[in-house]
Design a protein around this motif. Structure first.
Motif, short mmCIF file in Angstrom:
data_model
loop_
_atom_site.label_atom_id
_atom_site.label_comp_id
_atom_site.label_asym_id
_atom_site.label_seq_id
_atom_site.Cartn_x
_atom_site.Cartn_y
_atom_site.Cartn_z
N GLU A 571 5.98 13.64 -7.28
CA GLU A 571 5.65 14.89 -8.03
C GLU A 571 6.82 15.63 -8.26
O GLU A 571 7.56 16.28 -7.48
N TYR A 572 7.16 16.09 -9.55
CA TYR A 572 8.17 17.06 -10.14
C TYR A 572 7.81 18.38 -9.90
O TYR A 572 6.84 18.66 -9.70
N PRO A 573 9.00 19.21 -9.60
CA PRO A 573 8.98 20.52 -9.56
C PRO A 573 8.39 21.02 -10.68
O PRO A 573 8.25 20.79 -11.78
#
Length: 580
Positions: A571-573
């Motif tokens: 999961e990306y920021p």
């Protein structure tokens, strides 16, 4: 590639001969002197099919295939026995008269055989290609084409040959249960042509996946896990357990309700002498109403002088529309709830609890449906009471006519008034009702009642600074909300592009007529401001595409092409984007 055995090749040749002969029999005119010869060939085909399937039954080792062969043998043996019975009790044994008496049974058995063979072919395609969305879209497109070619046959129309665009438009409108028509169904199509349209409506309303799954369950064919997944997605079943049984229940429920509806329609018609084929008329309108198709084989549709004041007939149509637009899940859920509730009233001991039997989905659908029906009735009572509804003078007539206008815009498409005479507020309200449509997993179109309800509830949730929608003791998942807003966005984008293209191809048309037509096509409603028959070929093509997208769902098409099977384990920021 696996080589075909001589036996299998022989059976394929027989199937090809049957299909070719049925197309020739139903679609082309035959000289009087050759009609008897044609019936002799049909009889010979049935005897050949009976013999080959008896042979198939004894050489097959697979139980499912033996059962299928036994089914074919039963069909053709019944026809042969019935033919012998008719011959024995016939008043005179002239071959020509005898063959004409048994003709419906001969042709009916061949048609049933063809339908069964097609369902088996489609099941085979499901087993070799794993992409439910693409197969779902492809099956609709294939039947659109087949329907178009059948409607182009000489015996399908009364106006001679029609061009491919008009035939494809009519076929797509029927398969997508829309009801928009570039030709008059009652006068431009023969009984055979209307029969083709009716078959396409039924197939489009049920969906080819449900239809083939019915036969899969009937033959106990040990359906594959793939096919179960297809049906689960289409019928909106929450589990894989008993999915095919659920599909079978859908088919039986549909046929039962349509049969009951046809009987009620037949006895609700004021004057049967005004109808050329009253039984076919009743069946046609029952199927068209339940499937929310909006097609009518009466001159001027339900706006016909003999029908728009036939109020009992209109109430039957309304109930069929509502049941078809609610969706099978909702109807079955409420049926189980009411059944258990009644049983508890008469059972003092061992009462069964009703906790969570009525699902949140059913509650949202019913609440939204009732709210829309009530809002529609109230709005049309005040906006059209002295306008288009002014010709209904009795209290019962006004209530019926007003209720019909509240029901039909939500994807049914029948009209008992002239929509070109509606006031502008009424037209805009009809557009809203068309856009919302019916309920999920039903025969209706539109963005669906649940999508509209969740989008509306989300507005109040955001206004109250809540992170999620909460209804009672349940909250709606983010995945459901994301899908709802994707459907809303795609619908508006598709309709917007359609309006732009139609205005480009039809510069002399006014915006409201074009917008009304676009919303009607996307939501598979079929209401029109009398614009459809006068569209140019490019505009008809735009409407065809919009009807197809509206029935299939652009989101389903995108999922079929873009969905990846692998899961993301990262999961990306997160970052916020300014909205307003």
């Amino acid at each position: 590639m696996k080589k075909l055995s001589p036996q299998r090749l022989f059976f394929l040749i027989i199937d090809f001969i049957v299909i070719s002969f049925l197309i020739f029999d139903f679609g082309f005119f035959v000289y009087e002197k050759f009609r008897t010869h044609k019936l002799i060939i049909i009889s010979a085909l049935i005897l050949i099919l009976l013999g080959t399937n008896i042979y198939r039954y004894f050489i097959q080792k697979d139980k499912t295939r033996k059962l299928i062969s036994l089914t074919y043998v039963s069909i053709f043996a019944s026809v042969v026995l019935l033919s012998i019975f008719v011959y024995i009790f016939a008043s005179h044994h002239v071959l020509e008269h005898y063959l004409y008496k048994i003709k419906p049974f001969l042709e009916g058995s061949l048609l049933l055989y063809l339908v069964l063979r097609l369902t088996i072919l489609i099941r085979y395609l499901y087993s070799v290609y794993f992409n439910p969305a693409i197969l779902f879209v492809g099956s609709f497109f294939i039947f659109d084409l087949l329907g178009a070619f059948l409607l182009m046959l000489p015996k399908a129309t009364t106006v001679g040959e029609i061009n491919f665009i008009d035939a494809f438009f009519t076929s797509t409108s029927a398969v997508c249960v829309t009801g928009l028509a570039v030709m008059d169904t009652s006068t431009d199509f023969t009984l055979f042509g209307q029969g083709v349209i009716l078959f396409l409506i039924q197939l489009g309303g049920l969906g080819i996946l449900t239809f083939t799954s019915f036969f899969a369950y009937f033959f106990k064919g040990g359906s594959s896990f793939k096919e179960t997944l297809y049906v689960k997605d289409y019928v909106a079943s929450e589990t894989l357990k008993d999915t095919l049984k659920f599909a079978m229940n859908i088919v039986l429920f549909t046929f039962s309700l349509e049969g009951i509806g046809a009987i009620f329609i037949y006895f609700s018609i004021d004057d049967l002498s005004n109808l050329e084929h009253p039984i076919f008329f009743s069946i046609f309108h029952s199927i068209s109403a339940f499937c929310n198709a909006g097609f009518s084989n009466a001159p001027d549709g339900l706006f016909n002088e003999n029908l728009r004041f036939d109020y009992p007939f209109q109430w039957v149509i309304m109930f069929l529309i509502i049941f078809g637009g609610l969706g099978y899940n909702i109807v079955f859920n409420f049926y189980n709830y009411i059944k258990l509730y009644i049983l508890n009233l008469f059972t003092k001991e061992h009462k069964k609890y009703l906790v969570r039997l009525l699902t949140l989905n059913s509650k949202i659908v019913m609440a939204t449906t009732l709210l829309l029906l009530l809002a529609g009735f109230t709005f049309f009572h005040f906006s059209e009471g002295t306008n288009t509804l002014g010709e209904h003078h009795t209290a019962f007539g006004k209530i019926t006519a007003t209720a019909f206008q509240a029901v039909t815009p939500r994807t049914a498409g029948f009209n008992t008034i002239d929509y070109s005479h509606l006031t502008m507020p009424s037209l805009l309200f009809v557009i809203l009702l068309m856009w919302i449509g019916g309920s999920p997993a039903s025969t209706a179109g539109g963005i669906k009642t649940t999508t509209f309800a969740l989008a509306t509830l989300n507005i109040f949730a955001i206004a109250r600074n809540k992170k999620r929608i909460e209804i009672g003791t349940r909250c709606i998942s983010n995945a459901t909300l994301n899908r709802a807003f994707a459907i809303v966005s795609i619908s508006l984008i598709t309709i917007g592009i359609a309006i732009l293209l139609l205005l480009f191809f039809e510069p002399e048309r006014d915006l409201i007529s074009v917008a009304f037509e676009s919303f009607s096509a996307y939501s598979t409603v079929g209401l029109s401001l009398n614009l459809t028959p006068y569209l140019s070929y490019p505009s008809k093509t735009v409407i065809i595409v919009v009807m197809f997208i509206g029935r299939i769902g652009m989101l389903n098409i995108l999922i079929g092409f873009l969905r990846q099977m692998n899961n993301q384990f990262y999961e990306y920021p997160k970052e916020n984007i300014l909205i307003n």
